[in-house]
Scaffold this motif. Structure first.
Motif, PDB file in Angstrom:
ATOM      1  N   MET A 102      -0.195 -47.200 109.082  1.00  0.00           N
ATOM      2  CA  MET A 102       0.405 -46.380 110.090  1.00  0.00           C
ATOM      3  C   MET A 102      -0.689 -46.339 111.040  1.00  0.00           C
ATOM      4  N   THR A 103      -0.443 -46.749 112.293  1.00  0.00           N
ATOM      5  CA  THR A 103      -1.374 -46.953 113.431  1.00  0.00           C
ATOM      6  C   THR A 103      -1.037 -45.776 114.496  1.00  0.00           C
ATOM      7  N   GLY A 104       0.086 -45.285 114.318  1.00  0.00           N
ATOM      8  CA  GLY A 104       0.566 -44.159 115.654  1.00  0.00           C
ATOM      9  C   GLY A 104       1.518 -43.379 115.114  1.00  0.00           C
ATOM     10  N   PRO A 105       2.019 -42.465 116.063  1.00  0.00           N
ATOM     11  CA  PRO A 105       3.219 -41.740 115.880  1.00  0.00           C
ATOM     12  C   PRO A 105       4.600 -42.572 115.789  1.00  0.00           C
ATOM     13  N   ASN A 106       5.570 -41.816 115.264  1.00  0.00           N
ATOM     14  CA  ASN A 106       6.897 -42.403 115.355  1.00  0.00           C
ATOM     15  C   ASN A 106       7.015 -43.721 114.583  1.00  0.00           C
ATOM     16  N   GLN A 107       6.234 -43.667 113.464  1.00  0.00           N
ATOM     17  CA  GLN A 107       6.632 -44.863 112.375  1.00  0.00           C
ATOM     18  C   GLN A 107       6.956 -44.560 111.117  1.00  0.00           C
ATOM     19  N   LEU A 108       6.552 -43.379 110.854  1.00  0.00           N
ATOM     20  CA  LEU A 108       7.281 -42.861 109.330  1.00  0.00           C
ATOM     21  C   LEU A 108       7.258 -41.211 109.529  1.00  0.00           C
ATOM     22  N   TRP A 109       8.328 -40.848 109.417  1.00  0.00           N
ATOM     23  CA  TRP A 109       8.741 -39.462 109.225  1.00  0.00           C
ATOM     24  C   TRP A 109       9.287 -38.848 107.885  1.00  0.00           C
ATOM     25  N   GLU A 110       9.167 -37.930 107.686  1.00  0.00           N
ATOM     26  CA  GLU A 110       9.372 -37.357 106.308  1.00  0.00           C
ATOM     27  C   GLU A 110      10.333 -36.171 106.725  1.00  0.00           C
ATOM     28  N   VAL A 111      11.402 -35.899 105.750  1.00  0.00           N
ATOM     29  CA  VAL A 111      12.332 -34.811 105.868  1.00  0.00           C
ATOM     30  C   VAL A 111      12.489 -34.183 104.406  1.00  0.00           C
ATOM     31  N   ASP A 112      12.681 -32.958 104.421  1.00  0.00           N
ATOM     32  CA  ASP A 112      12.933 -32.282 103.341  1.00  0.00           C
ATOM     33  C   ASP A 112      13.525 -30.744 103.674  1.00  0.00           C
ATOM     34  N   VAL A 113      14.097 -30.200 102.606  1.00  0.00           N
ATOM     35  CA  VAL A 113      14.687 -29.021 102.835  1.00  0.00           C
ATOM     36  C   VAL A 113      14.111 -28.043 101.824  1.00  0.00           C
ATOM     37  N   LYS A 114      13.561 -26.605 102.406  1.00  0.00           N
ATOM     38  CA  LYS A 114      13.341 -25.712 101.605  1.00  0.00           C
ATOM     39  C   LYS A 114      14.204 -24.460 101.867  1.00  0.00           C
ATOM     40  N   TYR A 115      13.945 -23.586 100.869  1.00  0.00           N
ATOM     41  CA  TYR A 115      14.891 -22.608 100.943  1.00  0.00           C
ATOM     42  C   TYR A 115      14.184 -21.074 100.551  1.00  0.00           C
ATOM     43  N   GLY A 116      14.555 -20.116 100.860  1.00  0.00           N
ATOM     44  CA  GLY A 116      13.953 -18.738 101.000  1.00  0.00           C
ATOM     45  C   GLY A 116      15.166 -17.733 100.894  1.00  0.00           C
ATOM     46  N   TYR A 117      14.604 -16.797  99.972  1.00  0.00           N
ATOM     47  CA  TYR A 117      15.535 -15.703  99.689  1.00  0.00           C
ATOM     48  C   TYR A 117      15.454 -14.458 100.518  1.00  0.00           C
ATOM     49  N   ILE A 118      16.580 -14.069 100.959  1.00  0.00           N
ATOM     50  CA  ILE A 118      16.739 -12.878 102.206  1.00  0.00           C
ATOM     51  C   ILE A 118      16.919 -11.624 101.179  1.00  0.00           C
ATOM     52  N   THR A 119      15.914 -10.952 101.252  1.00  0.00           N
ATOM     53  CA  THR A 119      15.769  -9.722 100.368  1.00  0.00           C
ATOM     54  C   THR A 119      16.971  -8.678 100.805  1.00  0.00           C
ATOM     55  N   GLY A 120      17.698  -7.985 100.085  1.00  0.00           N
ATOM     56  CA  GLY A 120      18.686  -7.052 100.606  1.00  0.00           C
ATOM     57  C   GLY A 120      19.996  -7.481 100.980  1.00  0.00           C
TER      58      GLY A 120
ATOM     59  N   TYR B 175      12.056 -32.247 110.018  1.00  0.00           N
ATOM     60  CA  TYR B 175      11.610 -33.783 110.209  1.00  0.00           C
ATOM     61  C   TYR B 175      10.041 -33.438 110.747  1.00  0.00           C
ATOM     62  N   ILE B 176       9.199 -34.418 109.979  1.00  0.00           N
ATOM     63  CA  ILE B 176       7.802 -34.200 110.257  1.00  0.00           C
ATOM     64  C   ILE B 176       6.958 -35.753 110.403  1.00  0.00           C
ATOM     65  N   ASP B 177       6.464 -35.903 111.658  1.00  0.00           N
ATOM     66  CA  ASP B 177       5.802 -37.221 111.936  1.00  0.00           C
ATOM     67  C   ASP B 177       4.539 -37.283 110.879  1.00  0.00           C
ATOM     68  N   VAL B 178       4.719 -37.946 110.100  1.00  0.00           N
ATOM     69  CA  VAL B 178       3.581 -38.169 109.166  1.00  0.00           C
ATOM     70  C   VAL B 178       2.076 -38.563 109.826  1.00  0.00           C
ATOM     71  N   PHE B 179       2.197 -39.181 110.886  1.00  0.00           N
ATOM     72  CA  PHE B 179       0.848 -39.394 111.510  1.00  0.00           C
ATOM     73  C   PHE B 179       0.413 -38.487 112.178  1.00  0.00           C
ATOM     74  N   ASP B 180       1.140 -37.396 112.997  1.00  0.00           N
ATOM     75  CA  ASP B 180       0.249 -36.463 113.691  1.00  0.00           C
ATOM     76  C   ASP B 180       0.634 -34.955 112.995  1.00  0.00           C
ATOM     77  N   LYS B 181       1.363 -35.053 111.898  1.00  0.00           N
ATOM     78  CA  LYS B 181       1.726 -34.030 111.379  1.00  0.00           C
ATOM     79  C   LYS B 181       2.560 -32.823 112.090  1.00  0.00           C
TER      80      LYS B 181
END
Length: 86
Positions: free
Chosen positions: A1-19, A29-35
């Protein structure tokens, strides 16, 4: 990887809503190069449609939507990301 927009990561996280006894979802979506988080979706549900809409927005944000060369998208191959729609 030599710069941005070459490799992106995607993920789903979840959280609990108390009450409220329910969960919320955060898809990003996160760019792996520049985070940097390019775009994200947050809601009480998370579908393949949400992933597609968010990806389109992310591509537009980086002015890549109409370009021929798009970034590689890396995921954990969860149900959203192996769906026909995605």
């Amino acid at each position: 990887m030599t710069g941005p927009n070459q490799l992106w990561e995607v993920d789903v996280k979840y959280g609990y809503i108390t009450g409220e006894d329910r969960f919320f979802f955060l898809l990003s979506y996160i760019d792996v190069f520049d985070k940097n988080i390019i775009d994200y979706y947050m809601g009480l549900n998370c579908s393949a449609q949400d992933a597609v809409v968010t990806l389109k927005r992310a591509l537009m944000r980086r002015d890549l939507y109409t370009r021929e060369n798009k970034p590689v998208i890396r995921s954990d191959n969860g149900p959203l990301f192996i769906s026909y729609l995605f």
